[in-house]
Design a protein around this motif. Structure first.
Motif, PDB file in Angstrom:
ATOM      1  N   ARG A  81      76.665  73.028 119.364  1.00 12.85           N
ATOM      2  CA  ARG A  81      76.216  73.678 118.120  1.00 12.85           C
ATOM      3  C   ARG A  81      76.174  75.196 118.278  1.00 12.85           C
ATOM      4  NH1 ARG A  81      73.029  69.090 117.993  1.00 12.85           N
ATOM      5  NH2 ARG A  81      71.242  70.119 118.949  1.00 12.85           N
ATOM      6  N   ILE A  82      75.725  75.651 119.431  1.00 13.30           N
ATOM      7  CA  ILE A  82      75.670  77.101 119.673  1.00 13.30           C
ATOM      8  C   ILE A  82      77.079  77.681 119.687  1.00 13.30           C
ATOM      9  CG2 ILE A  82      75.085  78.890 121.366  1.00 13.30           C
ATOM     10  CD1 ILE A  82      72.665  77.055 122.157  1.00 13.30           C
ATOM     11  N   GLU A  83      77.991  77.028 120.397  1.00 13.83           N
ATOM     12  CA  GLU A  83      79.371  77.527 120.471  1.00 13.83           C
ATOM     13  C   GLU A  83      80.041  77.576 119.108  1.00 13.83           C
ATOM     14  OE1 GLU A  83      81.762  75.508 123.364  1.00 13.83           O
ATOM     15  OE2 GLU A  83      80.603  76.285 125.055  1.00 13.83           O
ATOM     16  N   ARG A  84      79.712  76.640 118.242  1.00 18.13           N
ATOM     17  CA  ARG A  84      80.312  76.602 116.901  1.00 18.13           C
ATOM     18  C   ARG A  84      79.595  77.537 115.925  1.00 18.13           C
ATOM     19  NH1 ARG A  84      79.138  71.865 114.704  1.00 18.13           N
ATOM     20  NH2 ARG A  84      77.976  71.044 116.442  1.00 18.13           N
ATOM     21  N   GLY A  85      78.496  78.160 116.367  1.00 19.45           N
ATOM     22  CA  GLY A  85      77.743  79.038 115.478  1.00 19.45           C
ATOM     23  C   GLY A  85      76.860  78.269 114.517  1.00 19.45           C
ATOM     24  N   ALA A  86      76.660  76.989 114.793  1.00 25.18           N
ATOM     25  CA  ALA A  86      75.850  76.137 113.907  1.00 25.18           C
ATOM     26  C   ALA A  86      74.389  76.114 114.328  1.00 25.18           C
ATOM     27  CB  ALA A  86      76.403  74.714 113.901  1.00 25.18           C
ATOM     28  N   ALA A  87      74.070  76.698 115.468  1.00 23.44           N
ATOM     29  CA  ALA A  87      72.685  76.750 115.940  1.00 23.44           C
ATOM     30  C   ALA A  87      72.340  78.195 116.250  1.00 23.44           C
ATOM     31  CB  ALA A  87      72.511  75.893 117.186  1.00 23.44           C
ATOM     32  N   ASN A  88      71.106  78.527 116.045  1.00 22.27           N
ATOM     33  CA  ASN A  88      70.617  79.866 116.327  1.00 22.27           C
ATOM     34  C   ASN A  88      69.685  79.760 117.541  1.00 22.27           C
ATOM     35  OD1 ASN A  88      69.991  82.543 116.180  1.00 22.27           O
ATOM     36  ND2 ASN A  88      68.731  82.385 114.346  1.00 22.27           N
ATOM     37  N   PRO A  89      70.208  80.029 118.742  1.00 20.59           N
ATOM     38  CA  PRO A  89      69.397  79.816 119.947  1.00 20.59           C
ATOM     39  C   PRO A  89      68.219  80.783 120.027  1.00 20.59           C
ATOM     40  CG  PRO A  89      71.432  80.934 120.503  1.00 20.59           C
ATOM     41  CD  PRO A  89      71.523  80.563 119.050  1.00 20.59           C
ATOM     42  N   THR A  90      67.138  80.280 120.610  1.00 25.18           N
ATOM     43  CA  THR A  90      65.985  81.142 120.866  1.00 25.18           C
ATOM     44  C   THR A  90      66.323  82.095 121.997  1.00 25.18           C
ATOM     45  OG1 THR A  90      65.065  79.647 122.525  1.00 25.18           O
ATOM     46  CG2 THR A  90      64.401  79.264 120.210  1.00 25.18           C
ATOM     47  N   ILE A  91      65.477  83.075 122.209  1.00 28.31           N
ATOM     48  CA  ILE A  91      65.693  84.000 123.324  1.00 28.31           C
ATOM     49  C   ILE A  91      65.607  83.237 124.641  1.00 28.31           C
ATOM     50  CG2 ILE A  91      64.707  85.982 124.543  1.00 28.31           C
ATOM     51  CD1 ILE A  91      64.734  87.388 122.020  1.00 28.31           C
ATOM     52  N   ALA A  92      64.697  82.265 124.721  1.00 27.32           N
ATOM     53  CA  ALA A  92      64.577  81.466 125.941  1.00 27.32           C
ATOM     54  C   ALA A  92      65.880  80.703 126.209  1.00 27.32           C
ATOM     55  CB  ALA A  92      63.404  80.492 125.819  1.00 27.32           C
ATOM     56  N   THR A  93      66.463  80.131 125.181  1.00 26.17           N
ATOM     57  CA  THR A  93      67.730  79.402 125.336  1.00 26.17           C
ATOM     58  C   THR A  93      68.844  80.356 125.721  1.00 26.17           C
ATOM     59  OG1 THR A  93      67.067  77.654 123.802  1.00 26.17           O
ATOM     60  CG2 THR A  93      69.431  77.986 124.118  1.00 26.17           C
ATOM     61  N   ALA A  94      68.935  81.494 125.062  1.00 30.26           N
ATOM     62  CA  ALA A  94      69.975  82.476 125.375  1.00 30.26           C
ATOM     63  C   ALA A  94      69.818  82.982 126.806  1.00 30.26           C
ATOM     64  CB  ALA A  94      69.921  83.636 124.384  1.00 30.26           C
ATOM     65  N   THR A  95      68.584  83.134 127.262  1.00 25.24           N
ATOM     66  CA  THR A  95      68.336  83.573 128.635  1.00 25.24           C
ATOM     67  C   THR A  95      68.804  82.515 129.630  1.00 25.24           C
ATOM     68  OG1 THR A  95      66.458  84.927 127.929  1.00 25.24           O
ATOM     69  CG2 THR A  95      66.536  84.321 130.256  1.00 25.24           C
ATOM     70  N   LYS A  96      68.543  81.242 129.335  1.00 23.50           N
ATOM     71  CA  LYS A  96      69.035  80.156 130.200  1.00 23.50           C
ATOM     72  C   LYS A  96      70.558  80.176 130.277  1.00 23.50           C
ATOM     73  CE  LYS A  96      65.288  76.913 129.271  1.00 23.50           C
ATOM     74  NZ  LYS A  96      64.933  75.616 128.658  1.00 23.50           N
ATOM     75  N   MET A  97      71.174  80.404 129.138  1.00 25.43           N
ATOM     76  CA  MET A  97      72.634  80.438 129.093  1.00 25.43           C
ATOM     77  C   MET A  97      73.161  81.598 129.935  1.00 25.43           C
ATOM     78  SD  MET A  97      73.338  77.947 127.046  1.00 25.43           S
ATOM     79  CE  MET A  97      74.691  78.038 125.944  1.00 25.43           C
ATOM     80  N   ALA A  98      72.591  82.768 129.751  1.00 21.85           N
ATOM     81  CA  ALA A  98      73.029  83.947 130.500  1.00 21.85           C
ATOM     82  C   ALA A  98      72.877  83.706 132.002  1.00 21.85           C
ATOM     83  CB  ALA A  98      72.220  85.171 130.062  1.00 21.85           C
ATOM     84  N   LYS A  99      71.743  83.167 132.397  1.00 21.95           N
ATOM     85  CA  LYS A  99      71.482  82.903 133.816  1.00 21.95           C
ATOM     86  C   LYS A  99      72.511  81.925 134.386  1.00 21.95           C
ATOM     87  CE  LYS A  99      67.771  81.649 136.965  1.00 21.95           C
ATOM     88  NZ  LYS A  99      66.383  81.206 137.087  1.00 21.95           N
ATOM     89  N   ALA A 100      72.841  80.879 133.637  1.00 19.55           N
ATOM     90  CA  ALA A 100      73.823  79.885 134.095  1.00 19.55           C
ATOM     91  C   ALA A 100      75.177  80.529 134.377  1.00 19.55           C
ATOM     92  CB  ALA A 100      73.972  78.782 133.051  1.00 19.55           C
ATOM     93  N   PHE A 101      75.508  81.571 133.599  1.00 15.00           N
ATOM     94  CA  PHE A 101      76.794  82.248 133.771  1.00 15.00           C
ATOM     95  C   PHE A 101      76.703  83.475 134.674  1.00 15.00           C
ATOM     96  CE2 PHE A 101      77.573  79.849 129.870  1.00 15.00           C
ATOM     97  CZ  PHE A 101      78.815  79.307 130.156  1.00 15.00           C
ATOM     98  N   GLY A 102      75.530  83.688 135.273  1.00 15.12           N
ATOM     99  CA  GLY A 102      75.359  84.839 136.158  1.00 15.12           C
ATOM    100  C   GLY A 102      75.344  86.154 135.409  1.00 15.12           C
ATOM    101  N   LYS A 103      74.900  86.096 134.160  1.00 18.09           N
ATOM    102  CA  LYS A 103      74.852  87.285 133.325  1.00 18.09           C
ATOM    103  C   LYS A 103      73.402  87.655 133.023  1.00 18.09           C
ATOM    104  CE  LYS A 103      79.327  87.377 132.567  1.00 18.09           C
ATOM    105  NZ  LYS A 103      80.173  88.474 132.966  1.00 18.09           N
ATOM    106  N   GLU A 104      73.211  88.884 132.615  1.00 15.49           N
ATOM    107  CA  GLU A 104      71.885  89.356 132.216  1.00 15.49           C
ATOM    108  C   GLU A 104      71.877  89.465 130.691  1.00 15.49           C
ATOM    109  OE1 GLU A 104      69.095  93.341 132.705  1.00 15.49           O
ATOM    110  OE2 GLU A 104      70.751  93.015 134.087  1.00 15.49           O
ATOM    111  N   LEU A 105      70.832  88.938 130.086  1.00 15.02           N
ATOM    112  CA  LEU A 105      70.706  89.029 128.636  1.00 15.02           C
ATOM    113  C   LEU A 105      70.138  90.383 128.281  1.00 15.02           C
ATOM    114  CD1 LEU A 105      70.955  87.507 125.930  1.00 15.02           C
ATOM    115  CD2 LEU A 105      68.577  86.826 126.224  1.00 15.02           C
ATOM    116  N   LYS A 106      70.870  91.156 127.492  1.00 15.76           N
ATOM    117  CA  LYS A 106      70.436  92.472 127.052  1.00 15.76           C
ATOM    118  C   LYS A 106      70.397  92.493 125.546  1.00 15.76           C
ATOM    119  CE  LYS A 106      72.293  95.006 130.963  1.00 15.76           C
ATOM    120  NZ  LYS A 106      73.127  96.113 131.407  1.00 15.76           N
ATOM    121  N   LEU A 107      69.339  92.975 124.998  1.00 18.16           N
ATOM    122  CA  LEU A 107      69.221  93.112 123.553  1.00 18.16           C
ATOM    123  C   LEU A 107      69.504  94.553 123.179  1.00 18.16           C
ATOM    124  CD1 LEU A 107      65.958  91.020 123.057  1.00 18.16           C
ATOM    125  CD2 LEU A 107      68.319  90.263 122.886  1.00 18.16           C
ATOM    126  N   ALA A 108      70.452  94.728 122.311  1.00 16.33           N
ATOM    127  CA  ALA A 108      70.842  96.093 121.928  1.00 16.33           C
ATOM    128  C   ALA A 108      70.295  96.434 120.566  1.00 16.33           C
ATOM    129  CB  ALA A 108      72.348  96.212 121.927  1.00 16.33           C
TER     130      ALA A 108
END
Length: 108
Positions: A81-108
């Motif tokens: 759902r997130i990949e299709r743009g059908a879900a709006n992930p929370t910051i906690a979910t987005a942070t989990k995703m970033a961590k899984a990919f070895g990325k840092e979540l930055k809010l601009a």
């Protein structure tokens, strides 16, 4: 085919109803509507862009959605759902995703 035609008729009926309702709006009502519409479109565009970035990162690593689900503790269906743009992930979910990919979540 019939379902598609029915949806089109329903949508056209809705648009006609909305158009007629808007005819009675004040100038302020129209400004509020335009502002809310712009904000909503920006939110949806950001949601879709995030999903596309996620799908690209996953594809580059040749990972399945199930693998990302294992790494994040999220359901595979939520990843989809997130990949299709059908879900709006929370910051906690987005942070989990970033961590899984070895990325840092930055809010601009």
């Amino acid at each position: 085919m019939i379902t598609h035609i029915f949806r089109e008729l329903k949508m056209e009926n809705f648009r006609d109803l909305a158009r007629r309702a808007q005819e009675s709006w004040s100038e302020v009502d129209h400004k509020v509507y335009e502002s809310a519409s712009t904000d909503f479109k920006e939110d949806v565009d950001a949601q879709i862009a995030f999903g596309r970035q996620l799908a690209t990162l996953r594809s580059e690593r040749h990972w399945s959605q199930a693998h990302v689900a294992e790494l994040t503790g999220l359901q595979q269906s939520e990843i989809s759902r997130i990949e299709r743009g059908a879900a709006n992930p929370t910051i906690a979910t987005a942070t989990k995703m970033a961590k899984a990919f070895g990325k840092e979540l930055k809010l601009a």
